[in-house]
Design an enzyme around this catalytic site. Sequence first.
Site, short mmCIF file in Angstrom:
data_model
loop_
_atom_site.label_atom_id
_atom_site.label_comp_id
_atom_site.label_asym_id
_atom_site.label_seq_id
_atom_site.Cartn_x
_atom_site.Cartn_y
_atom_site.Cartn_z
N SER A 58 -3.07 -11.00 25.22
CA SER A 58 -3.32 -11.41 26.61
C SER A 58 -2.86 -10.44 27.69
CB SER A 58 -2.68 -12.78 26.88
OG SER A 58 -3.48 -13.81 26.34
N LYS A 61 -5.33 -9.22 30.22
CA LYS A 61 -5.60 -9.85 31.51
C LYS A 61 -5.01 -9.08 32.69
CE LYS A 61 -5.89 -14.57 29.64
NZ LYS A 61 -5.21 -14.50 28.32
N SER A 118 -1.94 -17.58 31.88
CA SER A 118 -2.67 -16.79 30.88
C SER A 118 -3.94 -17.53 30.46
CB SER A 118 -1.79 -16.49 29.65
OG SER A 118 -2.33 -15.41 28.91
#
Length: 355
Positions: A58, A61, A118
């Site tokens: 993640s 991102k 997230s």
Amino acid sequence: MKIIRKITALVVTFALFITMMPRSDAFSTGASSACVMDADTGRVLYEYNSHEERPIASITKIMTGILACEYGQEDESRMKKTLVCSETANAEKGSSLYMEVGDKVLYKDCIYACMLRSGNDAAMLLAETIAGDGKSFVKMMNAKAAELGMENTKYGNPNGLVDEGNHSSAYDMCLLGRYAMQNELFCEIVKTTFIKVKYGWQIENHNNALLEGDRRCIGIKTGFTEKAGKTLVTCFQDPESGQRIITCTLNDYDDRNDHIHAADWAFQTYPSRTLCKKGKVFSSLTVAETGEVVKLEAADTLRYPLKERETRRVKAHLSLPQNNVPLLPGETAGTVTFTLDGETIGEISLLVRSN
């Protein structure tokens, strides 16, 4: 013989004691890859397998978040636009804002959901809003990565949920983190621990263990998948000097402690040192036609992270105009270049001082 044995035992014990003592110039981590970078200058302070391509989960991102910030800043009205969750965004599993099809969220709040919660669904919704669809947005991500010199990076999706075709390196993620933390809106978002937003969403930061546990931490993003392991990019700021460092660890089971230790080590070992202060006079010129002597001063302050033993190896090199033509106060009249072991580490313009 007994005396000799005792002396030998003491020597061995002392040697072990010295070996076990913490070294101010040493840092280590259990991560598969790691990089520690000075945020202002880009100097790499520590690296371990830093250019190795690995899945990043993640922390993908971070790219989605900075592109979303920049897109919104191009037209402030976009920040207040209401987004409606699509079927594609709703289909994204894992960590999410858990939007249902038709749910509403403001564009800016969606960035918070992407970076704090997230949210895989939030990341996809941002991608669709900005580029029309996920694939088109991924092209934007890869274009920005190339622009930043992220040579070991290839994005395959906006959120890092799927590891296949989506990878980077610790060094590249430090480059990205350094770039993103130059954006005030991005900084504001990633240091937020909790926020209540329009349409009823309450968003808590997955990085709160560091943000609340060590006040030097001012962002930026956590990540995890089974294949990537725990991934983390942080920015720490020294409260006294203001120096900031970016740290990235990939596949690190003890990432939070490692990032705290990295900050301790970096601020102690590589403090940001002032090479010159704004207004410092470096030289003077005599104008041939008038005989006037003008002083040349530094246009700005220059700082650079240096070990104590490196400071004596920094050299300043002046570059002045060949012809002493008339110069007005405030005009550029040369440069001073600073080198460390022959490598350029900074350059400042010299201005004609106003008397």
